[in-house]
Design a protein around this motif. Sequence first.
Motif, PDB file in Angstrom:
ATOM      1  N   ASN A 278      -6.354   8.833 -18.714  1.00 51.42           N
ATOM      2  CA  ASN A 278      -5.407   7.902 -18.107  1.00 51.42           C
ATOM      3  C   ASN A 278      -4.091   7.956 -18.866  1.00 51.42           C
ATOM      4  O   ASN A 278      -3.997   8.579 -19.929  1.00 51.42           O
ATOM      5  N   ILE A 279      -3.079   7.314 -18.323  1.00 51.82           N
ATOM      6  CA  ILE A 279      -1.767   7.273 -18.959  1.00 51.82           C
ATOM      7  C   ILE A 279      -1.736   6.141 -19.985  1.00 51.82           C
ATOM      8  O   ILE A 279      -1.996   4.983 -19.637  1.00 51.82           O
ATOM      9  N   PRO A 280      -1.464   6.447 -21.249  1.00 48.84           N
ATOM     10  CA  PRO A 280      -1.402   5.396 -22.263  1.00 48.84           C
ATOM     11  C   PRO A 280      -0.320   4.368 -21.956  1.00 48.84           C
ATOM     12  O   PRO A 280       0.731   4.702 -21.392  1.00 48.84           O
ATOM     13  N   THR A 281      -0.567   3.146 -22.329  1.00 53.42           N
ATOM     14  CA  THR A 281       0.417   2.071 -22.103  1.00 53.42           C
ATOM     15  C   THR A 281       1.666   2.269 -22.959  1.00 53.42           C
ATOM     16  O   THR A 281       2.698   1.650 -22.707  1.00 53.42           O
ATOM     17  N   THR A 282       1.575   3.126 -23.963  1.00 51.70           N
ATOM     18  CA  THR A 282       2.716   3.378 -24.854  1.00 51.70           C
ATOM     19  C   THR A 282       3.731   4.349 -24.243  1.00 51.70           C
ATOM     20  O   THR A 282       4.841   4.485 -24.760  1.00 51.70           O
ATOM     21  N   TRP A 283       3.351   5.035 -23.170  1.00 56.19           N
ATOM     22  CA  TRP A 283       4.295   5.945 -22.525  1.00 56.19           C
ATOM     23  C   TRP A 283       5.321   5.147 -21.726  1.00 56.19           C
ATOM     24  O   TRP A 283       4.994   4.118 -21.124  1.00 56.19           O
ATOM     25  N   ASP A 284       6.549   5.612 -21.692  1.00 56.96           N
ATOM     26  CA  ASP A 284       7.579   4.961 -20.891  1.00 56.96           C
ATOM     27  C   ASP A 284       7.192   5.026 -19.410  1.00 56.96           C
ATOM     28  O   ASP A 284       6.717   6.056 -18.926  1.00 56.96           O
ATOM     29  N   LYS A 285       7.412   3.947 -18.702  1.00 57.96           N
ATOM     30  CA  LYS A 285       7.033   3.895 -17.287  1.00 57.96           C
ATOM     31  C   LYS A 285       7.797   4.905 -16.439  1.00 57.96           C
ATOM     32  O   LYS A 285       7.352   5.278 -15.351  1.00 57.96           O
ATOM     33  N   ASN A 286       8.935   5.353 -16.943  1.00 62.12           N
ATOM     34  CA  ASN A 286       9.775   6.277 -16.178  1.00 62.12           C
ATOM     35  C   ASN A 286       9.714   7.699 -16.758  1.00 62.12           C
ATOM     36  O   ASN A 286      10.655   8.467 -16.628  1.00 62.12           O
ATOM     37  N   PHE A 287       8.602   8.056 -17.385  1.00 61.88           N
ATOM     38  CA  PHE A 287       8.519   9.382 -18.000  1.00 61.88           C
ATOM     39  C   PHE A 287       8.473  10.488 -16.948  1.00 61.88           C
ATOM     40  O   PHE A 287       8.852  11.628 -17.219  1.00 61.88           O
ATOM     41  N   ASN A 288       8.028  10.160 -15.731  1.00 66.76           N
ATOM     42  CA  ASN A 288       7.855  11.152 -14.667  1.00 66.76           C
ATOM     43  C   ASN A 288       8.585  10.691 -13.406  1.00 66.76           C
ATOM     44  O   ASN A 288       7.992  10.483 -12.363  1.00 66.76           O
ATOM     45  N   PRO A 289       9.917  10.525 -13.490  1.00 68.48           N
ATOM     46  CA  PRO A 289      10.655   9.955 -12.355  1.00 68.48           C
ATOM     47  C   PRO A 289      10.646  10.836 -11.108  1.00 68.48           C
ATOM     48  O   PRO A 289      10.936  10.353 -10.015  1.00 68.48           O
TER      49      PRO A 289
END
Length: 302
Positions: A278-289
Amino acid sequence: FSNSNIDSIKLPNNLTTIETKAFWNSSIKKIDFNDKLLTIEEYAFDECANLRYVYIPKNIQEIGYFAFSKVNKILLESDTYPISYNINMYDSNNSYIYFSIKKENLEINNQALYYHDSNVTTLIDYFGNGSKYNINEFDNNQIIIGNYAFINTPNLEEINFNNHITKIMSQAFKLSGIIEVILPESLIYLGDYAFSYCGEMKKVILNNGLKQIPTGCFSACSVLEYIYISDTIERIEAHAFQNCYLLNNTYIPKNVMYIGDGAFYMNKSNNLYLELDNIPTTWDKNFNPSNRKIYYGQKRDE
């Protein structure tokens, strides 16, 4: 000498002032200042695009506005920036200042300017025009590739990194013509935008040892197709691969605990393969715009 085609010049030993626009828009590549020189007036070396670095000894007391507007590396003998030097003597967006430089520690070797300080050697500037370059080794010295060292070298297609290189600083290879990058395991630091705008780069391999891909490091490498992200990488900062239009099928190992804003922006065909489930909560929400497809729980395809 403004608008002239000179490569270098020996200044008179008794010269105390270089006047306004004295070498403006000339093709000069190298200049040595004498120990009697006191003043360099405004625009003296403005628009000298071939002048990649200058060494400024302590005896120079005053430097005017945009005296060195196109010079990428300013080497000061002084430990600090003198208040009598115009703060805009250079372009702060495209130049780097080195302090406490001892002239006797500078060495021109193999089409590059090196600086030796104890057990560390810094490659300050490359001024060659060839398609291939091997970075020198100096005994067992650590080697740092300095800020802007290879900037705007479109003819440089291949570079061989040795296993003494520990750092590559900001914008070191920006706008170079490098096609493939294989970084050594000795490397522990990459600077922001280190390989940005390399318009011919197609492949990058990050070997174990590096923990971070910094801001904009490979941004605008428009034909980059493949990036090998090593298992030691923990952070991918903002815009790291922005505008890498051809980047395809990137594998992200499980140790990556942070990906910044727009890291994979405008990757038109880049699917992301995550080792994590899964995507860690520490990744920026806009890492894959660009909303590229993400596959979870993947094993690396060696």
